[in-house]
Design a protein around this motif. Structure first.
Motif, PDB file in Angstrom:
ATOM      1  N   HIS A  47       0.871  -1.306   0.199  1.00  0.00           N
ATOM      2  CA  HIS A  47       0.218  -0.097  -0.050  1.00  0.00           C
ATOM      3  C   HIS A  47       0.851   1.142   0.016  1.00  0.00           C
ATOM      4  O   HIS A  47       2.078   1.138   0.354  1.00  0.00           O
ATOM      5  CB  HIS A  47      -0.851  -0.026   1.207  1.00  0.00           C
ATOM      6  CG  HIS A  47      -2.007  -0.709   1.083  1.00  0.00           C
ATOM      7  ND1 HIS A  47      -1.736  -2.237   1.170  1.00  0.00           N
ATOM      8  CD2 HIS A  47      -3.377  -0.782   1.086  1.00  0.00           C
ATOM      9  CE1 HIS A  47      -3.161  -2.903   1.310  1.00  0.00           C
ATOM     10  NE2 HIS A  47      -4.063  -1.850   0.943  1.00  0.00           N
ATOM     11  N   CYS A  48       0.283   2.210  -0.319  1.00  0.00           N
ATOM     12  CA  CYS A  48       1.004   3.570  -0.501  1.00  0.00           C
ATOM     13  C   CYS A  48       1.055   4.026   0.937  1.00  0.00           C
ATOM     14  O   CYS A  48       0.146   4.186   1.607  1.00  0.00           O
ATOM     15  CB  CYS A  48       0.400   4.715  -1.086  1.00  0.00           C
ATOM     16  SG  CYS A  48       0.869   6.342  -1.164  1.00  0.00           S
ATOM     17  N   PRO A  49       2.518   4.261   1.481  1.00  0.00           N
ATOM     18  CA  PRO A  49       2.593   4.545   2.939  1.00  0.00           C
ATOM     19  C   PRO A  49       1.846   6.084   3.028  1.00  0.00           C
ATOM     20  O   PRO A  49       1.426   6.372   4.349  1.00  0.00           O
ATOM     21  CB  PRO A  49       4.005   4.768   3.305  1.00  0.00           C
ATOM     22  CG  PRO A  49       4.651   4.403   1.972  1.00  0.00           C
ATOM     23  CD  PRO A  49       3.696   4.037   0.832  1.00  0.00           C
ATOM     24  N   ALA A  50       1.702   6.679   1.902  1.00  0.00           N
ATOM     25  CA  ALA A  50       1.186   8.243   2.345  1.00  0.00           C
ATOM     26  C   ALA A  50      -0.339   8.134   2.440  1.00  0.00           C
ATOM     27  O   ALA A  50      -1.060   8.767   3.129  1.00  0.00           O
ATOM     28  CB  ALA A  50       1.651   9.104   1.368  1.00  0.00           C
ATOM     29  N   CYS A  51      -1.136   7.433   1.444  1.00  0.00           N
ATOM     30  CA  CYS A  51      -2.566   7.697   1.327  1.00  0.00           C
ATOM     31  C   CYS A  51      -3.137   6.185   1.771  1.00  0.00           C
ATOM     32  O   CYS A  51      -4.631   6.302   1.576  1.00  0.00           O
ATOM     33  CB  CYS A  51      -2.909   8.402   0.072  1.00  0.00           C
ATOM     34  SG  CYS A  51      -2.676   7.166  -1.370  1.00  0.00           S
ATOM     35  N   GLY A  52      -2.341   5.278   1.487  1.00  0.00           N
ATOM     36  CA  GLY A  52      -2.948   3.899   1.734  1.00  0.00           C
ATOM     37  C   GLY A  52      -3.599   3.178   0.845  1.00  0.00           C
ATOM     38  O   GLY A  52      -4.083   2.082   0.610  1.00  0.00           O
ATOM     39  N   ARG A  72       7.612   9.532  -7.695  1.00  0.00           N
ATOM     40  CA  ARG A  72       6.262  10.157  -6.601  1.00  0.00           C
ATOM     41  C   ARG A  72       5.181   8.690  -6.871  1.00  0.00           C
ATOM     42  O   ARG A  72       5.300   8.370  -7.873  1.00  0.00           O
ATOM     43  CB  ARG A  72       5.777  11.156  -7.485  1.00  0.00           C
ATOM     44  CG  ARG A  72       6.624  12.450  -7.199  1.00  0.00           C
ATOM     45  CD  ARG A  72       6.120  13.736  -7.669  1.00  0.00           C
ATOM     46  NE  ARG A  72       7.021  14.852  -6.938  1.00  0.00           N
ATOM     47  CZ  ARG A  72       6.839  15.361  -5.836  1.00  0.00           C
ATOM     48  NH1 ARG A  72       5.903  14.899  -4.978  1.00  0.00           N
ATOM     49  NH2 ARG A  72       7.600  16.241  -5.266  1.00  0.00           N
ATOM     50  N   ALA A  73       4.591   8.752  -5.846  1.00  0.00           N
ATOM     51  CA  ALA A  73       3.466   7.574  -5.892  1.00  0.00           C
ATOM     52  C   ALA A  73       2.342   8.100  -7.070  1.00  0.00           C
ATOM     53  O   ALA A  73       2.092   9.373  -7.236  1.00  0.00           O
ATOM     54  CB  ALA A  73       2.833   7.625  -4.715  1.00  0.00           C
ATOM     55  N   ARG A  74       1.842   7.250  -7.823  1.00  0.00           N
ATOM     56  CA  ARG A  74       0.904   7.361  -8.859  1.00  0.00           C
ATOM     57  C   ARG A  74      -0.570   7.952  -8.059  1.00  0.00           C
ATOM     58  O   ARG A  74      -1.115   8.772  -8.611  1.00  0.00           O
ATOM     59  CB  ARG A  74       0.753   6.493  -9.770  1.00  0.00           C
ATOM     60  CG  ARG A  74      -0.318   6.508 -11.002  1.00  0.00           C
ATOM     61  CD  ARG A  74      -0.763   5.178 -11.823  1.00  0.00           C
ATOM     62  NE  ARG A  74       0.446   4.618 -12.420  1.00  0.00           N
ATOM     63  CZ  ARG A  74       0.757   4.898 -13.484  1.00  0.00           C
ATOM     64  NH1 ARG A  74       0.260   6.003 -14.087  1.00  0.00           N
ATOM     65  NH2 ARG A  74       1.826   4.333 -14.144  1.00  0.00           N
ATOM     66  N   CYS A  75      -0.951   7.373  -6.957  1.00  0.00           N
ATOM     67  CA  CYS A  75      -2.103   7.486  -6.316  1.00  0.00           C
ATOM     68  C   CYS A  75      -2.324   9.160  -5.955  1.00  0.00           C
ATOM     69  O   CYS A  75      -3.131   9.727  -6.315  1.00  0.00           O
ATOM     70  CB  CYS A  75      -2.304   6.658  -5.385  1.00  0.00           C
ATOM     71  SG  CYS A  75      -0.846   6.213  -4.215  1.00  0.00           S
ATOM     72  N   CYS A  76      -1.386   9.752  -5.264  1.00  0.00           N
ATOM     73  CA  CYS A  76      -1.424  10.951  -4.651  1.00  0.00           C
ATOM     74  C   CYS A  76      -0.255  11.690  -4.788  1.00  0.00           C
ATOM     75  O   CYS A  76      -0.069  12.697  -4.318  1.00  0.00           O
ATOM     76  CB  CYS A  76      -1.570  10.444  -2.974  1.00  0.00           C
ATOM     77  SG  CYS A  76      -0.232   9.913  -2.202  1.00  0.00           S
ATOM     78  N   GLY A  77       0.688  11.417  -5.373  1.00  0.00           N
ATOM     79  CA  GLY A  77       2.010  12.040  -5.684  1.00  0.00           C
ATOM     80  C   GLY A  77       2.887  12.369  -4.591  1.00  0.00           C
ATOM     81  O   GLY A  77       3.800  13.327  -4.976  1.00  0.00           O
TER      82      GLY A  77
HETATM   83 ZN   LIG Z   1      -0.558   7.465  -2.237  1.00  0.00          ZN
END
Ligand SMILES: [Zn+2]
Length: 314
Positions: A47-52, A72-77
């Protein structure tokens, strides 16, 4: 089937070894993140550690995805730490080095199964040490799963390194006692606090269990020399050595809990050497020793024979 009968092209082996190493090292990243947080290393999926948000398999390719996504993460940057790529490249490089230096040096009539076992064992050790090094650098603790588990694996497999049972059991005992007696018991009697952690003693025990007492001795001395050089460089560049951020944060969380009457937190603060703020001066600096021990053990794995020949010729 033997190595020479297989007759693989050297470049094919190199390419395979490098990609193999990068793939497994991306699992090492998961271990480094999850073990200190007491999470399972197999479940759930990344999971993305920033937004899950769950990470899509195509965005989870070692090295490549990080470069494609520009870190950068694709989900939340959210920025993804370059540590992930560093660990993946390190895994590729170590896998390649083990294939080149250890496996290719085996005689041509070595059975393929034996050569594969040697590669897998050494590669597994290298990945475990990379995980231990990064966990210790961040949290100043070495998980028993790695130090004791690695010791047991080393004790069970001496023939993969041309050693006997006597070598590995003596090595493990010398490694543990050689650190525990002077640097933990002795140092504490003289200075009132241990000079090393029990995890460091278990890591040198692991070195002895894999490579006999010369491996344990090398890990301790080469580790200490490299840690000293690193400390001097850090002092020269930054002027000070700060304790790792996560260690300070953990202690402050415990202090808040203890202030609210949590007895268990109070106990931990009193007994853990990291429970008090670091003292002043270079001798009290909190520099994790584990990463330097891990580095020295990997050096001995790859170049121990060479070092031994040089020492014998002196
Ligand atoms: Zn994310």
């Amino acid at each position: 089937m033997t190595l020479s009968q297989l007759g693989l092209s050297a470049w094919l082996v190199r390419a395979f070894a490098f990609v193999w190493g990068c793939i497994w090292a991306s699992f090492v990243n998961v271990v480094v993140y999850r073990i200190p947080r007491e999470m399972s290393v197999v479940k759930p999926a990344s999971h993305c550690p920033a937004c899950g948000a769950p990470v899509r398999p195509l965005d989870n390719l070692p090295v490549v995805s990080w470069l494609v996504l520009g870190g950068r993460a694709r989900c939340c940057g959210a920025p993804i730490s370059p540590r992930y790529v560093v660990v993946e490249l390190l895994g590729g490089a170590l896998s390649l080095a083990i294939a080149e230096v250890i496996v290719r040096a085996l005689p041509g009539d070595t059975a393929l199964a034996h050569a594969t076992s040697i590669f897998l064992a050494d590669f597994g050790l290298a990945m475990a040490l990379v995980a231990a090094a990064f966990i210790d650098a961040e949290h100043m603790y070495l998980p028993d799963t790695i130090t004791i588990g690695g010791t047991l694996f080393g004790l069970a497999t001496p023939s993969l390194r041309g050693l006997g049972w006597g070598d590995v059991f003596l090595g493990a005992a010398v490694g543990f006692v050689g650190v525990w007696l002077p640097f933990i018991v002795g140092y504490k009697a003289l200075r009132g606090r241990p000079g090393m952690g029990a995890g460091d003693a278990k890591l040198v025990m692991l070195a002895g269990a894999w490579f006999g007492w010369p491996g344990a001795a090398f890990a301790l001395f080469a580790g200490a020399i490299q840690a000293t050089i690193a400390a001097l460089v850090l002092l020269g560049v930054a002027g000070k050595i700060d304790e790792p951020e996560a260690v300070r944060a953990d202690r402050e969380a415990l202090q808040r809990a203890a202030a609210q009457g949590d007895v268990e937190a109070k106990d931990v603060l009193e007994q853990d050497p990291l429970g008090t703020p670091p003292g002043i001066g270079i001798m009290a600096a909190r520099l994790p020793f584990g990463p330097f021990l891990c580095l020295a053990i990997i050096e001995w794995m790859l170049a121990g024979d060479w070092v031994r020949d040089r020492l014998a010729g002196m």
